[in-house]
Design an enzyme around this catalytic site. Structure first.
Site, mmCIF file in Angstrom:
data_model
loop_
_atom_site.group_PDB
_atom_site.id
_atom_site.type_symbol
_atom_site.label_atom_id
_atom_site.label_comp_id
_atom_site.label_asym_id
_atom_site.label_seq_id
_atom_site.Cartn_x
_atom_site.Cartn_y
_atom_site.Cartn_z
ATOM 1 N N TYR A 151 40.466 47.476 35.983
ATOM 2 C CA TYR A 151 39.228 47.894 35.330
ATOM 3 C C TYR A 151 38.191 46.794 35.509
ATOM 4 O O TYR A 151 38.480 45.615 35.256
ATOM 5 C CB TYR A 151 39.473 48.131 33.841
ATOM 6 C CG TYR A 151 38.241 48.508 33.048
ATOM 7 C CD1 TYR A 151 37.567 49.704 33.288
ATOM 8 C CD2 TYR A 151 37.754 47.669 32.045
ATOM 9 C CE1 TYR A 151 36.443 50.051 32.554
ATOM 10 C CE2 TYR A 151 36.631 48.017 31.298
ATOM 11 C CZ TYR A 151 35.975 49.207 31.563
ATOM 12 O OH TYR A 151 34.869 49.550 30.824
ATOM 13 N N ASP A 246 37.780 39.159 39.410
ATOM 14 C CA ASP A 246 37.207 39.585 38.136
ATOM 15 C C ASP A 246 38.002 38.891 37.034
ATOM 16 O O ASP A 246 39.076 39.342 36.646
ATOM 17 C CB ASP A 246 37.270 41.105 38.011
ATOM 18 C CG ASP A 246 36.687 41.590 36.679
ATOM 19 O OD1 ASP A 246 36.300 40.728 35.847
ATOM 20 O OD2 ASP A 246 36.623 42.816 36.471
ATOM 21 N N LYS A 274 33.792 37.935 28.013
ATOM 22 C CA LYS A 274 34.769 37.700 26.943
ATOM 23 C C LYS A 274 34.802 36.251 26.434
ATOM 24 O O LYS A 274 33.901 35.866 25.696
ATOM 25 C CB LYS A 274 36.133 38.229 27.384
ATOM 26 C CG LYS A 274 36.031 39.758 27.633
ATOM 27 C CD LYS A 274 37.307 40.524 27.777
ATOM 28 C CE LYS A 274 36.999 42.024 27.764
ATOM 29 N NZ LYS A 274 37.442 42.775 28.909
HETATM 30 C C1 PLP Z 1 36.497 43.745 29.669
HETATM 31 C C2 PLP Z 1 36.480 43.711 31.152
HETATM 32 C C3 PLP Z 1 35.356 44.078 31.892
HETATM 33 C C4 PLP Z 1 34.136 44.681 31.256
HETATM 34 O O1 PLP Z 1 33.500 43.815 30.388
HETATM 35 P P1 PLP Z 1 32.486 44.445 29.291
HETATM 36 O O2 PLP Z 1 31.911 43.247 28.629
HETATM 37 O O3 PLP Z 1 33.326 45.311 28.407
HETATM 38 O O4 PLP Z 1 31.480 45.236 30.046
HETATM 39 C C5 PLP Z 1 35.373 43.905 33.267
HETATM 40 N N1 PLP Z 1 36.447 43.416 33.876
HETATM 41 C C6 PLP Z 1 37.555 43.067 33.209
HETATM 42 C C7 PLP Z 1 38.709 42.497 33.953
HETATM 43 C C8 PLP Z 1 37.619 43.217 31.834
HETATM 44 O O5 PLP Z 1 38.744 42.904 31.172
#
Ligand code: PLP
Length: 435
Positions: A151, A246, A274
């Site tokens: 994701y 990511d 995060k």
């Molecule tokens: C949470 C997450 C996202 C998206 O971040 P948001 O701040 O919710 O838009 C993208 N990539 C990874 C790996 C994530 O865990």
């Protein structure tokens, strides 16, 4: 001493949910929060402190959602609260540069050698969207290799077999994303290097980048197979693709320098979010200087944001990274997480449950699966109904887990040994009760 399940009082949450549902789809601002996958109703949270949260009915829970990863220090950490309060007094936003941006950028660059320059945005979604745009601009090619079950936020082009909420809610891809938008997205199974090679051999001259969650958190915690990330680096180099890690979830989580440090692989671009926002909305993308120099205003790749680099978010991030830079922070996270892993594994063995714990650092998942979860196909073999029962049993015993089989639990520096032991006890009792 066994932990007896309690019948939770939920009158206030139920009332709030009815008000919310009248005005907001599902009553929530993000889908997985609705508890649909575990057969429950969402609880409205009033406050959090350390490892615990309290809902508006007064129920108190040990929290392993931790705002889905940002709260690596726990809720309302005094240093973060103080830093944000101080920043707020100075004014909440200017739309002009502030020194706090430089201070957070310096901390990130010092921890992550792959990040020579960085741009702040407001969410992980914005970070990956922008990194993909940059990769396409820099290579002059449209193709993106994406792994099933990873994701990367709700970016249109990446919203295919997207793990996390999309997987939880049984909608691997979303309507509203035209076929044209994902025409250049090439899906391959996670941990399958041969499939990546094959995709490149078929059309390398069309491929801009490989984007990967180097440790997947969004189909539950799935570690990379030995050599997988190194293999991606080699394939990317051989075919002239950029490698995007990511690390929105893993950055400053699985190691200070994220998965790149933990596995010793240097990506070209990195996305963050995060933890670097310490619980305030933030994202960032960064990487090789020559690539980042193509971002506007130095280069032609346009990307902007009214609240980007927001002083409150920067302050929370700086305070969080400073606490994490203290002696033994990651060792303490590792100790607590290893204790939780061992305790859960033992509880599973004692109950004879068909379940397994998978952990990397302070991310872990308890999969209701007989075999290891290594990719999307094996994740789909999990018994999600069993997880739903387990989730309810844990909630009734005062432990708040992510309301989906396909999410990682997060251990924070606020989780004490007693917290961990109580969690294991609750799991033992829940499994023994037949979850
Ligand atoms: C949470 C997450 C996202 C998206 O971040 P948001 O701040 O919710 O838009 C993208 N990539 C990874 C790996 C994530 O865990």
């Amino acid at each position: 001493m066994p932990i007896e399940p309690k019948r939770l009082k939920t009158d206030a949450s139920d009332r709030a949910l009815r008000r919310a549902e009248a005005l907001m789809p599902g009553g929530v601002s993000s889908p997985v929060r609705a508890f649909k996958a575990v057969g429950g109703r969402p609880l409205f949270i009033a406050s959090g402190s350390g490892s615990a949260i309290r809902d508006i009915d007064g129920n108190v829970f040990l929290d392993y959602v931790m705002s889905w990863g940002p709260l690596i220090l726990g809720h309302a950490h005094p240093q973060v609260v103080e830093a944000v309060a101080a920043a707020l007094k100075d004014g909440s936003s200017f739309g002009a540069p502030t020194v706090r941006e430089v201070e957070l950028a310096e901390r990130i660059a010092a921890a992550m050698p792959a990040i020579e320059q960085v741009r702040f945005v407001n969410s992980g979604t914005e970070a990956t969207m922008s990194a993909v745009r940059l990769a396409r601009a820099a290579t002059g090619r449209p193709g993106i290799i994406k792994f099933e079950g990873c994701y990367h936020g709700h970016v249109d082009a990446l919203l295919v077999r997207a793990g996390s909420g999309a997987m939880t809610l049984g909608a691997p891809s979303s309507p509203g994303v035209p076929d044209d938008t994902v025409r250049h997205t090439h899906l391959v199974p996670f941990n399958d290097l041969a499939a990546v090679r094959k995709a490149c051999e078929a059309s390398a001259d069309q491929m801009a980048a490989i984007i990967v969650e180097p440790v997947v958190g969004n189909m539950g915690c799935v570690p990379p197979a030995e050599g997988f990330l190194q293999g991606l680096r080699e394939v990317a180099d051989r075919f002239g693709l950029l490698l995007i890690f990511d690390e929105v979830m893993t950055g400053f989580r699985v190691a200070r320098g994220g998965a790149a440090e933990r596995y010793g692989v240097r990506p070209d671009l990195v996305t963050l979010g995060k933890v670097i926002g310490g619980g305030l909305p933030v994202g960032a993308y960064g990487g090789r200087r020559d690539l980042m120099q193509q971002v506007s205003p130095v280069g032609p790749v346009y990307q902007a944001g009214t609240l980007s680099g927001n002083p409150l978010a920067m302050a929370a991030g700086i305070a969080t990274l400073d606490v994490l830079a203290g002696p033994g922070a990651y060792a303490a996270l590792e100790r607590a997480s290893a204790r939780l892993e061992a305790g859960l594994a033992d509880a599973v063995a004692q109950a004879g449950a068909a379940a397994r714990v998978q952990r990397v650092g302070s991310m872990l998942s308890l999969f209701f699966s007989a075999g290891p979860v290594t990719d999307y196909a094996s994740a789909l073999r999990c018994d999600t109904a069993a997880f739903g029962r387990f989730h309810q049993g844990m909630l009734a015993r005062g432990v708040y887990l992510p309301p989906s089989q396909f999410e990682a639990w997060f251990v924070s520096l606020a989780h004490t040994q007693e917290d961990i032991d109580r969690t294991v006890e609750a799991a033992r009792d829940t499994l023994a009760a037949g979850a």
